[in-house]
Design a protein around this motif. Structure first.
Motif, short mmCIF file in Angstrom:
data_model
loop_
_atom_site.label_atom_id
_atom_site.label_comp_id
_atom_site.label_asym_id
_atom_site.label_seq_id
_atom_site.Cartn_x
_atom_site.Cartn_y
_atom_site.Cartn_z
N PRO A 161 1.06 -0.91 0.10
CA PRO A 161 -0.16 -0.40 -0.03
C PRO A 161 1.22 0.80 -0.01
CG PRO A 161 -0.75 -1.85 1.33
CD PRO A 161 0.50 -1.81 1.11
N SER A 162 1.91 1.28 0.79
CA SER A 162 2.94 2.17 0.84
C SER A 162 3.68 2.36 -0.77
CB SER A 162 3.49 1.96 1.90
OG SER A 162 5.22 0.96 1.59
N ASP A 163 3.42 1.93 -1.59
CA ASP A 163 4.18 1.91 -2.53
C ASP A 163 3.31 2.45 -3.19
OD1 ASP A 163 6.03 -0.04 -1.85
OD2 ASP A 163 5.50 -1.44 -2.79
N LEU A 164 1.83 2.09 -3.69
CA LEU A 164 1.05 2.89 -4.33
C LEU A 164 0.98 3.93 -3.78
CD1 LEU A 164 -1.78 0.05 -4.62
CD2 LEU A 164 0.92 0.98 -6.34
N GLY A 165 0.96 4.02 -2.77
CA GLY A 165 0.77 5.43 -1.84
C GLY A 165 1.85 6.74 -2.30
N ILE A 166 3.30 6.01 -2.97
CA ILE A 166 4.47 6.73 -3.89
C ILE A 166 3.74 7.37 -4.80
CG2 ILE A 166 6.80 7.05 -4.50
CD1 ILE A 166 7.65 4.98 -2.02
N TYR A 167 3.09 6.63 -5.41
CA TYR A 167 2.54 6.89 -7.26
C TYR A 167 1.28 7.77 -7.48
CZ TYR A 167 4.61 2.98 -9.62
OH TYR A 167 5.65 1.71 -10.29
N SER A 168 0.66 7.52 -6.00
CA SER A 168 -1.38 8.54 -5.92
C SER A 168 0.16 9.62 -5.66
CB SER A 168 -0.96 8.44 -4.91
OG SER A 168 -1.08 8.53 -3.80
N GLU A 169 0.90 9.91 -4.68
CA GLU A 169 1.41 11.02 -4.15
C GLU A 169 2.20 11.90 -5.46
OE1 GLU A 169 3.63 13.59 -0.92
OE2 GLU A 169 3.48 11.19 -0.70
N THR A 170 2.91 11.49 -6.20
CA THR A 170 3.31 11.92 -8.23
C THR A 170 2.85 12.15 -8.96
OG1 THR A 170 3.31 9.61 -8.84
CG2 THR A 170 5.46 10.56 -7.65
#
Length: 226
Positions: A161-170
């Motif tokens: 989930p934290s990986d997908l969070g990085i994507y969403s923030e970018t």
């Protein structure tokens, strides 16, 4: 330091490495060093499943999935090379999950207007981050237009989930940088979908603390190795 682009998936891969491997990894990112494409965006290996899911979302029409399954199945049957057959089979397995999927679950409105994509490279913290959403869309009333985007990603190793969070923030920063003058950027409509697990998150979940915000710390760490 000299980079022409830094795919978001590379930030995620970097976080999982030991210190020694981070040095090698950072050197490969530099200009003049061979760098693989962002598998999170699909790449050639996953292009068949990603493209069909992307089209099905845009048109809200599952026939794009069934048509692609038939096409890839034909390729699978005709090909004799084991490695290539494995690639086709993995794409078919993903597409099978979406034959009856309700794509409206990821659409913030029944009426979306799809927008051109701005330049894919956005400088963040001195790094040229490459952001490649599948679709950018606007919705809402004429005088109250919101904008969002969806990005279908995949990694055989699996995303946290934290990986997908990085994507969403970018993705949110990308939309904010290029489109905020004319639209309201809706964090809940900055959607990342891991097509392998069928899990999705929005940047709203990062803002609300449900998913950790790791982007700035990750970029800071990458810069230390460049």
């Amino acid at each position: 330091m000299a980079l022409d682009k830094l795919p978001v998936k590379k930030l995620i891969e970097f976080r999982r490495l030991s210190k020694t491997r981070k040095v090698t990894f950072a050197n490969k990112l530099k200009v003049g060093k061979k760098s693989t494409s962002d598998g999170g965006g699909g790449g050639n290996y996953w292009v068949r499943s990603v493209s069909a899911i992307s089209s099905a979302f845009k048109e809200n029409d599952n026939s794009y999935i069934t048509d692609k399954i038939e096409e890839v199945t034909n390729f699978y049957d005709l090909n004799q090379r084991a490695q290539t057959k494995t690639m086709y089979k993995r794409n078919i397995d993903i597409l099978d999950k979406y034959k009856d999927f309700d794509f409206t679950l990821w659409r913030p409105s029944a009426d979306l207007k799809f927008l051109p994509k701005p330049h894919s490279i956005l400088e963040m913290n001195g790094l040229p981050v490459q952001i490649l959403p599948n679709h950018i869309f606007s919705y809402g009333t004429k005088n109250n237009q919101s904008v969002g985007a969806i990005w279908f990603v995949i990694w055989q190793d699996g995303f946290k989930p934290s990986d997908l969070g990085i994507y969403s923030e970018t993705l949110f920063r990308y939309l904010s940088s290029y489109l905020s003058k004319n639209y309201m950027i809706n964090p809940a409509s900055c959607i990342i979908v891991d097509i392998l697990s069928m899990k999705s998150i929005s940047y709203n979940e990062v803002l609300n603390g449900g998913v950790s915000s790791l982007l700035d710390d990750t970029m800071k760490s990458v810069k230390e190795y460049l």
